[in-house]
Design a protein around this motif. Sequence first.
Motif, mmCIF file in Angstrom:
data_model
loop_
_atom_site.group_PDB
_atom_site.id
_atom_site.type_symbol
_atom_site.label_atom_id
_atom_site.label_comp_id
_atom_site.label_asym_id
_atom_site.label_seq_id
_atom_site.Cartn_x
_atom_site.Cartn_y
_atom_site.Cartn_z
ATOM 1 N N ALA A 10 0.492 -1.055 0.019
ATOM 2 C CA ALA A 10 0.152 0.079 0.345
ATOM 3 C C ALA A 10 0.627 0.889 0.363
ATOM 4 O O ALA A 10 0.793 2.007 -0.857
ATOM 5 C CB ALA A 10 -1.009 0.318 1.222
ATOM 6 N N ARG A 11 1.926 1.390 0.159
ATOM 7 C CA ARG A 11 3.157 2.113 0.557
ATOM 8 C C ARG A 11 3.839 2.555 -0.525
ATOM 9 O O ARG A 11 4.385 3.287 -0.597
ATOM 10 C CB ARG A 11 3.931 2.078 2.374
ATOM 11 N N HIS A 12 3.538 1.517 -1.475
ATOM 12 C CA HIS A 12 4.751 1.310 -2.671
ATOM 13 C C HIS A 12 4.297 2.396 -3.668
ATOM 14 O O HIS A 12 2.809 2.004 -4.412
ATOM 15 C CB HIS A 12 5.011 0.112 -3.551
ATOM 16 N N PRO A 13 3.638 3.918 -4.167
ATOM 17 C CA PRO A 13 3.147 4.628 -5.424
ATOM 18 C C PRO A 13 3.390 3.820 -6.386
ATOM 19 O O PRO A 13 2.896 4.385 -7.225
ATOM 20 C CB PRO A 13 4.366 5.577 -5.158
ATOM 21 N N GLY A 14 4.042 2.452 -6.869
ATOM 22 C CA GLY A 14 4.392 2.288 -8.299
ATOM 23 C C GLY A 14 2.748 0.885 -8.572
ATOM 24 O O GLY A 14 2.468 0.876 -9.188
ATOM 25 N N LEU A 15 2.437 0.857 -7.353
ATOM 26 C CA LEU A 15 1.181 -0.068 -7.769
ATOM 27 C C LEU A 15 -0.294 1.186 -7.872
ATOM 28 O O LEU A 15 -0.159 1.815 -6.951
ATOM 29 C CB LEU A 15 0.931 -0.579 -6.315
ATOM 30 N N ALA A 16 -0.621 0.761 -8.987
ATOM 31 C CA ALA A 16 -1.910 1.591 -9.454
ATOM 32 C C ALA A 16 -2.817 0.823 -8.534
ATOM 33 O O ALA A 16 -3.033 -0.628 -7.868
ATOM 34 C CB ALA A 16 -2.257 1.228 -11.229
ATOM 35 N N PRO A 17 -3.955 1.064 -8.636
ATOM 36 C CA PRO A 17 -4.965 0.355 -8.464
ATOM 37 C C PRO A 17 -5.391 -1.332 -8.329
ATOM 38 O O PRO A 17 -5.133 -1.913 -7.572
ATOM 39 C CB PRO A 17 -6.506 0.740 -8.066
ATOM 40 N N SER A 18 -5.797 -1.626 -9.163
ATOM 41 C CA SER A 18 -5.761 -3.021 -9.719
ATOM 42 C C SER A 18 -4.075 -3.955 -9.241
ATOM 43 O O SER A 18 -4.481 -4.990 -9.219
ATOM 44 C CB SER A 18 -6.260 -2.597 -11.418
ATOM 45 N N ALA A 19 -3.234 -3.287 -9.437
ATOM 46 C CA ALA A 19 -2.169 -4.136 -9.438
ATOM 47 C C ALA A 19 -1.510 -4.019 -7.674
ATOM 48 O O ALA A 19 -1.158 -5.577 -7.117
ATOM 49 C CB ALA A 19 -0.703 -3.416 -10.112
#
Length: 361
Positions: A298-307
Amino acid sequence: MRLTRKAEEALLGAMLHRPEALPSMRWIPPGTFSRPDYAALWQTLHTIDFSKVAPNEVPAAVTAAVAKIEDRGIRNMLTPSRISHLANASVCPNPRTAPLYGGMVLEAAIHRAVEHAGEQLRDTARQAEVDQALKALEQADKTGQRLAQLDAAWKTAPETVRNLLDTQPEQEVTPVPRTERARTDLQAEGETVASLLYEPRQLREVTGWLQEKDFSHPQLAAVYQAMRTLDERHAPIDPLTVAWEAQRHPGPNPSDQVLAELEQAGMGGTAAYTAERVLHTAALDRLDAAGHDLRNYARHPGLAPSALVDHAEQALQPVHADHQRIQHAEREPELASDKEPAPPAPGHSPELPDRQHEMEM
């Protein structure tokens, strides 16, 4: 949080500039906002019939509606000057980009929700009693349902918005490992392995649900794995055959001291009971690990919602498997009558064969 706040303010500013667009933005619920005053303002904007409000009267109409908010603290935060600031061009670069701003706000909310779910899992894992592990694991089921809700909420966003924001990470995202386990019970692990070594026929009562990964002590895990392998082959099980088999497996081998201590401490008939404690403790630890992973994803900005949702669901899979194994263990142990027990180890050293019968090396 800085970018989240900017996106929320840009969205509110866009609606103050173009309130006629509000009906098309109902896919963003008030709870999406990180601040209670912004959530209240968003909800208030949707109560105003702007079709009857002239453009130059929008600030006054909003101020009048804010004055009706019951929470005094919220009212004090949403002053006329504050509302005027949100409508400033420096806060909202382009009012027509409101749907994209809304998608950014929703994405940030999903990240916060997943992080909160991870914290809840960790709290549950650390506070639950060992004999309440099955009930504690139900929190993972609730988390799975919450992830499904978040995924559904994201899919309510316009497709154009999702296409712009729902990108795949350029590099593989892996959570930072925990520095230590949250739950261990070395006493139960030692008692279980010692009892199984003393009375190997008990293996039939536990091998259906107890696995090597449930042991936190690597040497005890190696002994258990070796005993399982020998039992599957119907081979004799004793400290020497276990040590011999253990060397064939990757990982640390049990030391002579560990095997000697297990041989001395063994008691028959107790393995199933202590093995359940081993499984319950390991399951609670993996629940903590899942919460740790959710929080890090959750703290990783590289993950978009679906990922993000996909990664979170994968992190929960070991916990769901533990739930099934505990249910299996709590049922009446299945005595595998169709499985022959391993033959007892010889009580004395066999006589050496005559030299003429020895194999040529």
